[in-house]
Design a protein around this motif. Structure first.
Motif, PDB file in Angstrom:
ATOM      1  N   VAL A  24      60.313 -79.654 -39.565  1.00 35.22           N
ATOM      2  CA  VAL A  24      60.562 -81.044 -39.943  1.00 35.22           C
ATOM      3  C   VAL A  24      60.481 -81.178 -41.464  1.00 35.22           C
ATOM      4  O   VAL A  24      61.330 -81.821 -42.087  1.00 35.22           O
ATOM      5  N   LEU A  25      59.469 -80.546 -42.058  1.00 38.47           N
ATOM      6  CA  LEU A  25      59.330 -80.565 -43.513  1.00 38.47           C
ATOM      7  C   LEU A  25      60.526 -79.885 -44.172  1.00 38.47           C
ATOM      8  O   LEU A  25      61.098 -80.408 -45.137  1.00 38.47           O
ATOM      9  N   MET A  26      60.912 -78.734 -43.654  1.00 36.73           N
ATOM     10  CA  MET A  26      62.027 -77.992 -44.248  1.00 36.73           C
ATOM     11  C   MET A  26      63.343 -78.755 -44.097  1.00 36.73           C
ATOM     12  O   MET A  26      64.150 -78.789 -45.025  1.00 36.73           O
ATOM     13  N   ALA A  27      63.556 -79.381 -42.949  1.00 38.21           N
ATOM     14  CA  ALA A  27      64.780 -80.163 -42.742  1.00 38.21           C
ATOM     15  C   ALA A  27      64.837 -81.354 -43.689  1.00 38.21           C
ATOM     16  O   ALA A  27      65.916 -81.811 -44.052  1.00 38.21           O
ATOM     17  N   VAL A  56      60.467 -91.795 -45.893  1.00 36.72           N
ATOM     18  CA  VAL A  56      61.396 -91.234 -44.901  1.00 36.72           C
ATOM     19  C   VAL A  56      60.773 -89.998 -44.256  1.00 36.72           C
ATOM     20  O   VAL A  56      60.792 -89.845 -43.032  1.00 36.72           O
ATOM     21  N   LEU A  57      60.199 -89.133 -45.077  1.00 30.64           N
ATOM     22  CA  LEU A  57      59.575 -87.911 -44.554  1.00 30.64           C
ATOM     23  C   LEU A  57      58.383 -88.246 -43.673  1.00 30.64           C
ATOM     24  O   LEU A  57      58.209 -87.665 -42.602  1.00 30.64           O
ATOM     25  N   LEU A  58      57.571 -89.206 -44.083  1.00 35.28           N
ATOM     26  CA  LEU A  58      56.431 -89.638 -43.262  1.00 35.28           C
ATOM     27  C   LEU A  58      56.901 -90.145 -41.907  1.00 35.28           C
ATOM     28  O   LEU A  58      56.295 -89.822 -40.874  1.00 35.28           O
ATOM     29  N   ALA A  59      57.952 -90.933 -41.908  1.00 33.47           N
ATOM     30  CA  ALA A  59      58.472 -91.472 -40.647  1.00 33.47           C
ATOM     31  C   ALA A  59      58.920 -90.337 -39.723  1.00 33.47           C
ATOM     32  O   ALA A  59      58.631 -90.363 -38.518  1.00 33.47           O
ATOM     33  N   ARG A  60      59.585 -89.337 -40.269  1.00 31.97           N
ATOM     34  CA  ARG A  60      60.050 -88.201 -39.455  1.00 31.97           C
ATOM     35  C   ARG A  60      58.878 -87.391 -38.912  1.00 31.97           C
ATOM     36  O   ARG A  60      58.887 -86.973 -37.747  1.00 31.97           O
ATOM     37  N   LEU A  61      57.893 -87.138 -39.764  1.00 38.78           N
ATOM     38  CA  LEU A  61      56.726 -86.363 -39.334  1.00 38.78           C
ATOM     39  C   LEU A  61      55.957 -87.092 -38.243  1.00 38.78           C
ATOM     40  O   LEU A  61      55.564 -86.496 -37.234  1.00 38.78           O
TER      41      LEU A  61
END
Length: 70
Positions: A24-27, A56-61
């Motif tokens: 998820v982080l890499m994507a 955005v990254l927080l939401a995905r994680l």
């Protein structure tokens, strides 16, 4: 209930919660998850260095963590 990931958590802490978060982080553009220094950076610091929107990254994680909880 899954633990909520915050901007102040280090990359190391996030990966310790669930190794599945690495993709998820890499994507999201953070390709340095294996770098020793990234283990001590907060998510917010690492996102800033890479020009990534922290929210955005927080939401995905957190969406990943919630999906794992079901």
């Amino acid at each position: 209930m899954a633990e909520k990931i915050t901007r102040n958590m280090t990359i190391g802490e996030i990966l310790h919660l669930n190794q599945g978060l690495a993709p998820v982080l890499m994507a999201g553009g953070m390709h340095c998850v294996g770098c020793p220094s990234s283990q001590m950076e907060t998510l917010e610091e690492a996102a800033m260095v890479h020009g990534i929107d922290t929210e955005v990254l927080l939401a995905r994680l957190n969406a990943f963590m919630e999906a794992m909880d079901k």
